[in-house]
Design a protein around this motif. Structure first.
Motif, mmCIF file in Angstrom:
data_model
loop_
_atom_site.group_PDB
_atom_site.id
_atom_site.type_symbol
_atom_site.label_atom_id
_atom_site.label_comp_id
_atom_site.label_asym_id
_atom_site.label_seq_id
_atom_site.Cartn_x
_atom_site.Cartn_y
_atom_site.Cartn_z
ATOM 1 N N ILE A 31 0.862 -1.184 0.000
ATOM 2 C CA ILE A 31 0.000 0.000 0.000
ATOM 3 C C ILE A 31 0.898 1.233 0.000
ATOM 4 O O ILE A 31 1.811 1.361 0.819
ATOM 5 C CB ILE A 31 -0.963 -0.018 1.186
ATOM 6 C CG1 ILE A 31 -1.889 -1.243 1.064
ATOM 7 C CG2 ILE A 31 -1.790 1.261 1.233
ATOM 8 C CD1 ILE A 31 -2.924 -1.370 2.151
ATOM 9 N N GLU A 59 -0.745 -0.632 -4.264
ATOM 10 C CA GLU A 59 -2.144 -0.281 -4.007
ATOM 11 C C GLU A 59 -2.154 1.173 -3.555
ATOM 12 O O GLU A 59 -1.420 1.551 -2.645
ATOM 13 C CB GLU A 59 -2.711 -1.202 -2.927
ATOM 14 C CG GLU A 59 -4.177 -1.047 -2.650
ATOM 15 C CD GLU A 59 -4.673 -2.063 -1.623
ATOM 16 O OE1 GLU A 59 -5.801 -1.847 -1.113
ATOM 17 O OE2 GLU A 59 -3.973 -3.047 -1.334
ATOM 18 N N ARG A 111 -3.433 4.455 -1.801
ATOM 19 C CA ARG A 111 -4.320 4.922 -0.737
ATOM 20 C C ARG A 111 -4.222 6.437 -0.604
ATOM 21 O O ARG A 111 -5.137 7.145 -0.996
ATOM 22 C CB ARG A 111 -4.025 4.227 0.596
ATOM 23 C CG ARG A 111 -5.028 4.591 1.690
ATOM 24 C CD ARG A 111 -5.006 3.618 2.851
ATOM 25 N NE ARG A 111 -3.688 3.489 3.455
ATOM 26 C CZ ARG A 111 -3.327 2.443 4.224
ATOM 27 N NH1 ARG A 111 -4.187 1.458 4.463
ATOM 28 N NH2 ARG A 111 -2.115 2.393 4.748
ATOM 29 N N SER A 112 -3.141 6.969 -0.080
ATOM 30 C CA SER A 112 -2.971 8.424 -0.083
ATOM 31 C C SER A 112 -1.633 8.749 -0.723
ATOM 32 O O SER A 112 -0.690 7.961 -0.700
ATOM 33 C CB SER A 112 -3.044 9.000 1.338
ATOM 34 O OG SER A 112 -1.947 8.579 2.135
ATOM 35 N N GLN A 141 -5.756 12.126 0.714
ATOM 36 C CA GLN A 141 -6.431 10.840 0.658
ATOM 37 C C GLN A 141 -6.786 10.516 -0.796
ATOM 38 O O GLN A 141 -6.946 11.419 -1.627
ATOM 39 C CB GLN A 141 -7.712 10.865 1.505
ATOM 40 C CG GLN A 141 -7.471 10.978 3.002
ATOM 41 C CD GLN A 141 -6.995 9.685 3.638
ATOM 42 O OE1 GLN A 141 -6.995 8.641 2.996
ATOM 43 N NE2 GLN A 141 -6.599 9.748 4.900
ATOM 44 N N PHE A 142 -6.957 9.237 -1.084
ATOM 45 C CA PHE A 142 -7.291 8.816 -2.438
ATOM 46 C C PHE A 142 -8.488 9.597 -2.984
ATOM 47 O O PHE A 142 -8.479 10.052 -4.126
ATOM 48 C CB PHE A 142 -7.576 7.311 -2.466
ATOM 49 C CG PHE A 142 -8.064 6.828 -3.802
ATOM 50 C CD1 PHE A 142 -7.191 6.731 -4.876
ATOM 51 C CD2 PHE A 142 -9.395 6.503 -3.994
ATOM 52 C CE1 PHE A 142 -7.636 6.320 -6.116
ATOM 53 C CE2 PHE A 142 -9.855 6.079 -5.228
ATOM 54 C CZ PHE A 142 -8.974 5.987 -6.294
ATOM 55 N N CYS A 193 -7.266 0.430 -5.554
ATOM 56 C CA CYS A 193 -7.516 1.782 -5.068
ATOM 57 C C CYS A 193 -8.268 1.678 -3.757
ATOM 58 O O CYS A 193 -9.348 1.073 -3.690
ATOM 59 C CB CYS A 193 -8.317 2.589 -6.086
ATOM 60 S SG CYS A 193 -7.386 2.982 -7.584
ATOM 61 N N ALA A 194 -7.688 2.259 -2.716
ATOM 62 C CA ALA A 194 -8.206 2.088 -1.360
ATOM 63 C C ALA A 194 -9.155 3.228 -1.015
ATOM 64 O O ALA A 194 -8.733 4.291 -0.562
ATOM 65 C CB ALA A 194 -7.049 2.031 -0.369
ATOM 66 N N THR A 195 -10.426 3.025 -1.237
ATOM 67 C CA THR A 195 -11.412 4.045 -0.897
ATOM 68 C C THR A 195 -11.878 3.859 0.549
ATOM 69 O O THR A 195 -11.760 2.771 1.109
ATOM 70 C CB THR A 195 -12.652 3.972 -1.818
ATOM 71 O OG1 THR A 195 -13.589 3.020 -1.287
ATOM 72 C CG2 THR A 195 -12.282 3.586 -3.239
ATOM 73 N N ARG A 234 -11.499 -0.912 -3.234
ATOM 74 C CA ARG A 234 -11.779 -1.395 -1.886
ATOM 75 C C ARG A 234 -12.923 -0.614 -1.258
ATOM 76 O O ARG A 234 -12.972 0.618 -1.342
ATOM 77 C CB ARG A 234 -10.537 -1.256 -1.006
ATOM 78 C CG ARG A 234 -10.729 -1.833 0.388
ATOM 79 C CD ARG A 234 -9.528 -1.555 1.264
ATOM 80 N NE ARG A 234 -9.407 -0.137 1.578
ATOM 81 C CZ ARG A 234 -8.469 0.352 2.400
ATOM 82 N NH1 ARG A 234 -7.574 -0.436 2.931
ATOM 83 N NH2 ARG A 234 -8.422 1.643 2.651
ATOM 84 N N GLU A 246 0.738 -4.142 4.164
ATOM 85 C CA GLU A 246 0.116 -2.970 4.800
ATOM 86 C C GLU A 246 0.805 -2.776 6.154
ATOM 87 O O GLU A 246 0.201 -3.020 7.203
ATOM 88 C CB GLU A 246 -1.392 -3.152 4.970
ATOM 89 C CG GLU A 246 -2.077 -1.882 5.430
ATOM 90 C CD GLU A 246 -3.573 -2.058 5.669
ATOM 91 O OE1 GLU A 246 -4.259 -1.036 5.783
ATOM 92 O OE2 GLU A 246 -4.039 -3.207 5.744
ATOM 93 N N GLY A 265 -3.344 7.709 6.291
ATOM 94 C CA GLY A 265 -3.037 8.549 5.144
ATOM 95 C C GLY A 265 -2.320 9.816 5.563
ATOM 96 O O GLY A 265 -2.388 10.243 6.714
#
Length: 291
Positions: free
Chosen positions: A12, A36, A38-39, A44-45, A70-72, A108, A248, A265
């Protein structure tokens, strides 16, 4: 059978850096498949700008890397509040656009904030229905990955198993994180309990570790905690799972606070992450080699 290391492993992004150049260099240095998102850039994403997205895509393409997820934060909110759900659907719409621009195939999402020690069947079914309702907003070719999360309705392997029985659409898979189970205060079984009933719907696996302590779980390097990763890597591989794993890290030499771990993030979260992630990758390499 064992997972292919490093080619089946990713990480991540903000567990290493907020700088895409550092993220890309880390992936290339370790021969990883990609990362992956995330931020990044301290955002933040959900708040990344079109210019941010273009730069991330270009740097990944130039390095031959993939943005693998993509980590939402979608549905990490209360269940049943119409305005909250609509706000998160708006985040999801923007996330879909970003994922398409990044040529990313996995988004996600979560299952709403936990309301009882053990999730009720009604809450599980309602969460599943809300996630199914996202699919008309999601173009063909993008899969939804639902992560089990200690602060959310679906947290333990047993709860994931019940969730999978709730008439989910085929486009929905599971992002399995056994370490998150350790943070469910009422759960004292092994972290990987229930895995046998969910592996057929795995979309992705998150890899981190924590030690159960008297004051609560504490993040630690992968393999040194209570998940039992050496055996679990073998258990996952034995199912024939051919997907990806994302490191992670979460552990830092100077511990992060719980607020940062709940909504990770930004620059403060990423500080010290690269060195910690180096340590964890070395531990993973040793574990997988010995599997």
């Amino acid at each position: 059978m064992k997972p292919a290391f490093p080619s089946s492993f990713t990480f991540i992004s903000d567990e290493v850096s907020q700088d895409p150049a550092v993220v890309v260099a880390f992936a290339r240095r370790h021969g990883l498949a990609g990362f992956e998102l995330r931020s990044m850039f301290g955002r933040q994403f959900r708040d990344l700008t079109p210019a941010d997205i273009r730069e991330i895509r270009q740097r990944a393409n130039d390095a031959g890397l993939r943005v693998v997820g993509c980590a939402t934060p979608v549905f990490k909110c209360p269940l049943g509040l119409a305005h909250e759900c609509e706000a998160h659907r708006d985040i999801f719409r923007r996330s879909v656009e970003a994922a398409q621009a990044l040529d990313c195939r996995l988004l996600r999402v979560f299952t709403f904030l936990r309301r009882s020690e053990r999730a009720t069947d009604d809450d599980v079914a309602r969460a599943a229905a809300e996630i199914n309702a996202l699919l008309p907003l999601c173009p063909e070719g993008i899969r939804l990955g639902v992560e089990n999360e200690a602060s959310c309705i679906v947290a333990t392997g047993e709860e994931v198993g019940r969730f999978l029985q709730s008439n989910l659409a085929p486009q929905v898979g599971i992002i399995w994180d056994p370490c998150n189970v350790l943070y469910v205060s009422s759960f004292t079984d092994v972290a990987t309990a229930g895995f046998a009933s969910i592996w057929g719907k795995l979309a992705h696996v998150h890899v981190k570790d924590a030690c159960r302590e008297r004051t609560g779980p504490a993040a630690c390097p992968v393999g040194r905690g209570d998940v039992g990763w050496p055996a679990h890597f073998q258990e996952i591989a034995a199912t024939g799972y051919a997907g990806l794993y994302s490191l992670e890290t979460h552990w830092r030499r100077q511990a992060l606070d719980q607020k940062e771990l709940h909504l990770p993030g930004g620059y403060g979260f990423s500080a010290g992450g690269e060195a910690a992630s180096e340590t964890c990758l070395a531990e993973i390499g040793r574990m997988v080699a010995g599997a």
